[in-house]
Design an enzyme around this catalytic site. Sequence first.
Site, PDB file in Angstrom:
ATOM      1  CG  HIS A 266      56.520 -33.153  71.194  1.00 33.94           C
ATOM      2  ND1 HIS A 266      55.354 -33.749  70.790  1.00 33.94           N
ATOM      3  CD2 HIS A 266      56.153 -32.147  72.035  1.00 33.94           C
ATOM      4  CE1 HIS A 266      54.327 -33.122  71.358  1.00 33.94           C
ATOM      5  NE2 HIS A 266      54.781 -32.150  72.118  1.00 33.94           N
ATOM      6  CD  GLU A 267      58.503 -30.045  74.258  1.00 34.88           C
ATOM      7  OE1 GLU A 267      58.076 -28.894  74.065  1.00 34.88           O
ATOM      8  OE2 GLU A 267      57.792 -30.968  74.733  1.00 34.88           O
ATOM      9  CG  HIS A 270      55.502 -27.487  70.969  1.00 36.47           C
ATOM     10  ND1 HIS A 270      54.195 -27.228  70.676  1.00 36.47           N
ATOM     11  CD2 HIS A 270      55.498 -28.625  71.709  1.00 36.47           C
ATOM     12  CE1 HIS A 270      53.418 -28.174  71.226  1.00 36.47           C
ATOM     13  NE2 HIS A 270      54.195 -29.043  71.847  1.00 36.47           N
ATOM     14  CD  GLU A 296      50.836 -31.420  71.879  1.00 37.87           C
ATOM     15  OE1 GLU A 296      51.254 -30.308  72.248  1.00 37.87           O
ATOM     16  OE2 GLU A 296      51.406 -32.475  72.185  1.00 37.87           O
TER      17      GLU A 296
HETATM   18 ZN    ZN Z   1      53.528 -30.693  73.030  1.00 38.52          ZN
END
Ligand code: ZN
Length: 501
Positions: A266-267, A270, A296
């Site tokens: 997830h990170e 980003h 997101e």
């Molecule tokens: Zn996030």
Amino acid sequence: MSETFEKLKPHLDKSRAYQTALVLLNFDSSTLAPKEAVAFTAQSIGILSGEAYASLINPEVKELLAELCTEEEQEKLSFNEKAIVKELKKTFEDLELIPPEEYQAYQILMAKAAPVWEEAKETNNYALYAPVLEEIIAYSKKFAGYKQKEGQKLYDVLLDQFEEGFTMEILDDFFGKLCEALVPVVHEIRKKPDLISIDCLRKTYDIEIQKKLSRFMAEYIGFDFNRGVMAESAHPFTTNLHNHDVRITNHYYEDKLEDAIFSVIHEGGHGLYELGVSDDITLTPIGGGSSMGMHESQSRFYENCLGRSYEFWLPLFDKVKEFFPEQLNGVTVDEFYRAINYAAPSLIRTAADELTYSFHVMIRYEIEKMIFNGDVDVKDLPAIWNQKYEEYLGVVPENDAEGILQDMHWSGGMFGYFPSYALGSAIAAQLFHYMQKKMPVKKYLSEGNLAPIREFLRENIHQYGAAKKTQQLLMDTTGEEFNPDYYIEYLTDKYSKLYEL
Ligand code: ZN
């Protein structure tokens, strides 16, 4: 070339320098700084924040901006320069509309509210929090009122702050469709709690080895450690100084292998967004991701669309097994795939599975709408919260700490922010759908070749930073504006197969 724009540059550079210091201090306080540093370091942060504000919000910049907005000057500006001026103008106008003494009183209230919320959550005491919350709501209504355009609804003003162009009309349609299609799926799945086993994820996983695995996973999806680092923090997050210094964090639990794995993906998503911003805008006000929802979408694209797909693990699972040969002995890629997609309605948003996640956001959205349409009493909110959890997810919090008090956002005045979490997932699914029409995404995943996928996102989304907004990025990339149908189709299809519905 515009001479006026050249005059603006030193102001932008100075503001960037202060921002850099603030980002670093913030990163440090969440990762390395000792616990007791906060109160003392905060004084320097206060001074730097003031300087950062003054370096942009001053009469000289105001004059330059006014000039740069004239037709004559606009003609001289490049696409990126126009976007920078637009961004700056918006910041200026937003801040100028609020009388300084009200802004200051609000800042003091914010500083007071955070610890009150924390104590209320810890002691499960909503009554302690309610008066502060009421005050914050009153300020939010007042400030939104200053910005409200004729015919615009108050809550739309708040939504627009976080996701330009998104209104209640778009979100009502989105959540309405989501509810209609997925509430029945959620209720069906509740009848089969034992169909999928998560035992293989609940063994004891050494944390030092998890850290090595996390680094391996970040590299696998293309996170460049020459331009980025990974640290540890209580809650994983991503921050950046520019596109050559992107920082992600992760956290680890001995008995929850999937937590570290999906947090780093997830990170990492980003992080790839920030790494992909083009060099010529990275040091400007449009040098970061476009919006919270768009950001997101990138993290969830990697985490869910790719990371929770079967094909993603085909070339990878044996490598993960090398990190934990004992714990994963005898586990098949099929069992692992099912375990990481286990779904069950739960009470806590941040711990929710892919299927039920957006319902948590929808509940918050519905309550915020009630607050800003003015037809609810703050003291009644916990009861409304619980009733909605029962209706949509079939679960009821035993107390307010695991109910309405679970998230800190409202204590920071962040109303209108939550929908972006769900929008991110839906935007990810729209991009995923379109990408699969353009290239054999699943074949690439099975071969462990993520470069073409990364390049597609860099080319269409990342490089533009905030120069393009969400709807424009979607239009230019997929040929249509935001369309929630792909997300609903994606979830229905995936979970019907997983749970044999
Ligand atoms: Zn996030």
